[in-house]
Design a protein around this motif. Structure first.
Motif: not given
Length: 306
Positions: A82, A85, A109, A112-114, A120, A139-141
């Motif tokens: 958490e 990210a 996670i 993909r999202t940090s 990342r 799915n990585a941003h």
């Protein structure tokens, strides 16, 4: 410890009863004390609640690595993910949080999202399982991270999944180009190639990728139709030669064996020009008719000589 120390009341967070220690945590505002409780208390429930109140990423990482209770270790690892990210976290803190994560699921996670580029990249560098790499590629941003994850995939099924499900067009197209053999010879395409194309054409989230797959399938269908048409034309050609030889074999050559000999030569030349024939029954008919014509020609020639 002196007498006065023994007589001085112990803080509630050091009480012998775990329930009292647990209840006392809400009254503690000293970060060092919370870190001590989270790291050393003998009761996992107390350590777990104290962990929720700890903000020092290094303390959390140490708990994730060494706590005796699996539930506490998991909670610490979740907290690290958490932090890594969290957009409001300092980039350096996020990087230290990633360093404390050991399992690929949480690293994925972060990758993909940090919002932190270094976090990342560090997370992706420590992921090795194809399934996990595939989830990042899909799915990585950050498209660059998705590209990097896809580039490390070697399994055809994983690449196919990326070509179908990636949220980035260029990543999906790159996976498509790696999993589909666009140089397969027309009329002899690999069955797996065709099956993959059909899946991509029908299911890809990226319209450009689906269109490309459909175009290749259409080209395959056109090539197959042309091959069948050519095969049919070839069969008609060789059948015509066979029938002409059979008609020649049925004729009487007693008075004009030279014309028959010339007709036989022309038919045999046409048969040779037609190329390979895969139907053994046609070859057998040609041989039988040719032999019959030769027999009649030989008999007529010998009769004329006599």
């Amino acid at each position: 410890m002196g007498i006065l120390d023994k007589l001085r009341p112990q803080p509630r967070w050091k009480h012998a009863d775990p329930a009292v220690r647990l209840d006392s945590l809400s009254q503690i505002d000293d970060a060092a004390v919370l870190a001590e409780v989270a790291s050393t208390d003998t009761d996992a429930r107390v350590r777990r609640k104290a962990l929720d109140m700890v903000e020092d990423v290094d303390v959390i990482a140490a708990i994730a690595a060494r706590d005796a209770d699996a539930g506490v270790r998991d909670a610490a690892a979740d907290a690290l993910a958490e932090i890594a990210a969290n957009p409001s976290a300092d980039a350096g803190v996020a990087a230290r949080a990633v360093a404390g994560i050991s399992d690929e699921r949480r690293l994925a996670i972060v990758a993909r999202t940090s919002p932190h580029a270094a976090a990342r990249q560090d997370a992706l560098a420590r992921v090795h399982e194809p399934k996990t790499l595939g989830s990042i590629a899909r799915n990585a941003h950050d498209e660059a991270i998705a590209h990097a994850a896809s580039g490390r995939l070697a399994d055809a099924a994983a690449l196919l999944d990326v070509a179908i499900n990636s949220t980035h067009k260029d990543v999906a197209m790159s996976a498509f180009e790696r999993v589909i053999d666009e140089q397969a010879p027309a009329g002899n395409e690999d069955a797996n190639n065709r099956e993959r194309l059909e899946q991509i054409a029908n299911r890809s989230q990226q319209k450009a990728v689906a269109r490309r797959a459909k175009a290749m399938l259409q080209a395959m269908a056109d090539a197959e139709a042309a091959r069948k048409a050519a095969d049919e034309e070839h069969r008609k050609q060789v059948t015509s030669v066979v029938e002409s030889l059979e008609r020649l074999a049925a004729q009487d050559h007693d008075e004009d064996w030279r014309a028959a000999d010339a007709a036989l030569a022309r038919a045999r030349d046409a048969w040779a020009s037609a190329g390979g024939v895969s139907d053994p029954s046609l070859t057998a008919r040609v041989d039988k008719a040719s032999e019959a014509v030769r027999t009649r020609i030989t008999a007529a020639r010998e009769a004329e000589a006599a």
